[in-house]
Enzyme design. Sequence first.
Site, PDB file in Angstrom:
ATOM      1  N   GLY A  21       0.832  -1.187   0.000  1.00 28.57           N
ATOM      2  CA  GLY A  21       0.000   0.000   0.000  1.00 28.57           C
ATOM      3  C   GLY A  21       0.867   1.237   0.000  1.00 28.57           C
ATOM      4  CG  MET A  23       5.062   6.213   2.048  1.00 32.59           C
ATOM      5  SD  MET A  23       6.228   7.587   1.956  1.00 32.59           S
ATOM      6  CE  MET A  23       7.056   7.416   3.545  1.00 32.59           C
ATOM      7  CG  ASP A  24       1.330   8.211   6.645  1.00 29.98           C
ATOM      8  OD1 ASP A  24       2.232   7.850   7.414  1.00 29.98           O
ATOM      9  OD2 ASP A  24       1.171   9.397   6.299  1.00 29.98           O
ATOM     10  N   GLY A  26      -0.223   1.695   7.425  1.00 29.29           N
ATOM     11  CA  GLY A  26      -0.141   0.774   8.551  1.00 29.29           C
ATOM     12  C   GLY A  26       0.559  -0.534   8.261  1.00 29.29           C
ATOM     13  CE  LYS A  27       4.110  -0.082   3.404  1.00 31.30           C
ATOM     14  NZ  LYS A  27       3.535   1.268   3.659  1.00 31.30           N
ATOM     15  CB  SER A  28       5.684  -0.736  10.053  1.00 27.32           C
ATOM     16  OG  SER A  28       6.523  -0.471   8.940  1.00 27.32           O
ATOM     17  CG  ASP A  98       8.348  -3.159   7.641  1.00 25.29           C
ATOM     18  OD1 ASP A  98       7.397  -3.171   6.834  1.00 25.29           O
ATOM     19  OD2 ASP A  98       8.531  -2.224   8.454  1.00 25.29           O
ATOM     20  CD  GLU A  99      10.182   0.387   5.192  1.00 26.36           C
ATOM     21  OE1 GLU A  99       9.851   0.643   4.013  1.00 26.36           O
ATOM     22  OE2 GLU A  99       9.732   1.004   6.165  1.00 26.36           O
ATOM     23  CD  GLN A 101       9.473  -0.331   0.460  1.00 25.63           C
ATOM     24  OE1 GLN A 101       8.731  -1.201   0.915  1.00 25.63           O
ATOM     25  NE2 GLN A 101       9.911   0.679   1.199  1.00 25.63           N
TER      26      GLN A 101
END
Length: 231
Positions: A21, A23-24, A26-28, A98-99, A101
């Site tokens: 998705g 930024m912001d 809520g992935k993390s 995480d991250e 990408q």
Amino acid sequence: MPASGDRRRHPAPAHLRFFHGPMDCGKSTLALQVDHNQRRQGRHGLLVTQGDRSSAPQISSRVGLSRDAVEVDAATDLRLLVRNRWADGHRVDYLIADEAQFLTAVQVDQLADLVDDWHVDVYAFGLTTDFRAHLFPGTQRLLEVADDVQRVQVEVLCWCGLPGLLNARVVDGVMVRSGETVVVADTAAVDPADTEGGSSPAVRYQVLCRRHYVRGELGPTTAGPGQLSLS
């Protein structure tokens, strides 16, 4: 067919799941929740990241949650990372990236190998597109090979109130469309005092709807609409 008295069991199938998705969204936070749920069931995981907003080897969320993680880079062999943990006597039932990408296509294929050959569940979390509205290489490969792809459902809003879809890079208050693909910064406004007298520009990101991303409009301010730079 095994004989009726053969009690051997095959390991349960593992999966490569990708959550993405803007930024912001809520992935993390979701990554940390998945880790919490897995650990409650007695499973042991390995958390990896690169370029976390905290500039520390951890997964951190904007709601204040964080957990230590292994910092990786483009040279890291993720299969070897897990196998070394096993060699040291540590269980690894699942891996959270995480991250994601920022992973290379080769590293995404390594995650798929961990799933298929070593029965390690993998949960990857990453941005969909970069500031130019292009897929990151890691994201593209995950979309191609993941068993399950889900867009994170926490809605991010553009300043106009429409759903935010695209990540705009803002340098010294101006939206830009060219430059290095990876520049780590957050979505919070940058205090000019933090860069005053220095040579580093103030860089942040802002999530926009498609229309305002195309127009380069960052929202009304005391000086009027946001400006757009093509340089």
